[in-house]
Design a protein around this motif. Sequence first.
Motif, PDB file in Angstrom:
ATOM      1  N   ARG A   1       7.200 -16.531 -94.593  1.00  0.00           N
ATOM      2  CA  ARG A   1       8.268 -17.534 -94.476  1.00  0.00           C
ATOM      3  C   ARG A   1       7.776 -18.922 -94.861  1.00  0.00           C
ATOM      4  O   ARG A   1       8.493 -19.685 -95.516  1.00  0.00           O
ATOM      5  CB  ARG A   1       8.811 -17.537 -93.048  1.00  0.00           C
TER       6      ARG A   1
ATOM      7  N   ASP B   1       1.482 -11.274 -92.133  1.00  0.00           N
ATOM      8  CA  ASP B   1       2.327 -11.779 -91.061  1.00  0.00           C
ATOM      9  C   ASP B   1       3.586 -12.421 -91.628  1.00  0.00           C
ATOM     10  O   ASP B   1       3.543 -13.164 -92.610  1.00  0.00           O
ATOM     11  CB  ASP B   1       1.552 -12.791 -90.223  1.00  0.00           C
TER      12      ASP B   1
ATOM     13  N   SER C   1       5.357 -14.816 -90.548  1.00  0.00           N
ATOM     14  CA  SER C   1       5.361 -16.280 -90.493  1.00  0.00           C
ATOM     15  C   SER C   1       4.714 -16.884 -91.737  1.00  0.00           C
ATOM     16  O   SER C   1       5.182 -17.905 -92.247  1.00  0.00           O
ATOM     17  CB  SER C   1       4.619 -16.769 -89.252  1.00  0.00           C
TER      18      SER C   1
END
Length: 91
Positions: free
Chosen positions: A63, A58, A60
Amino acid sequence: MFGLIRIGVYLVSGLTAWQFFQGDADGINSLHKQLALDPARGMLFGVCAGVSDYTGIDVSLIRLAWALLALYRGAGIVLYILAFLIMPSIN
């Protein structure tokens, strides 16, 4: 300090092995993936989105990991800029 480097090396090598053996039964698709920028899904330059496309993790989480790495002596910032300069664009 050396413990963090060792953990990073183990994670990268494990992720590389996981990506190599993941995929179709014959493994052809996993060998032809290309690490590339994805500016359409990216927030800045598309580095994290490109890594997410390549690994299947993913975006996210990618990040978050990059932000934590940026807080550790700015290593994430240098690696982000380096990745932006090296990675080709999807377009």
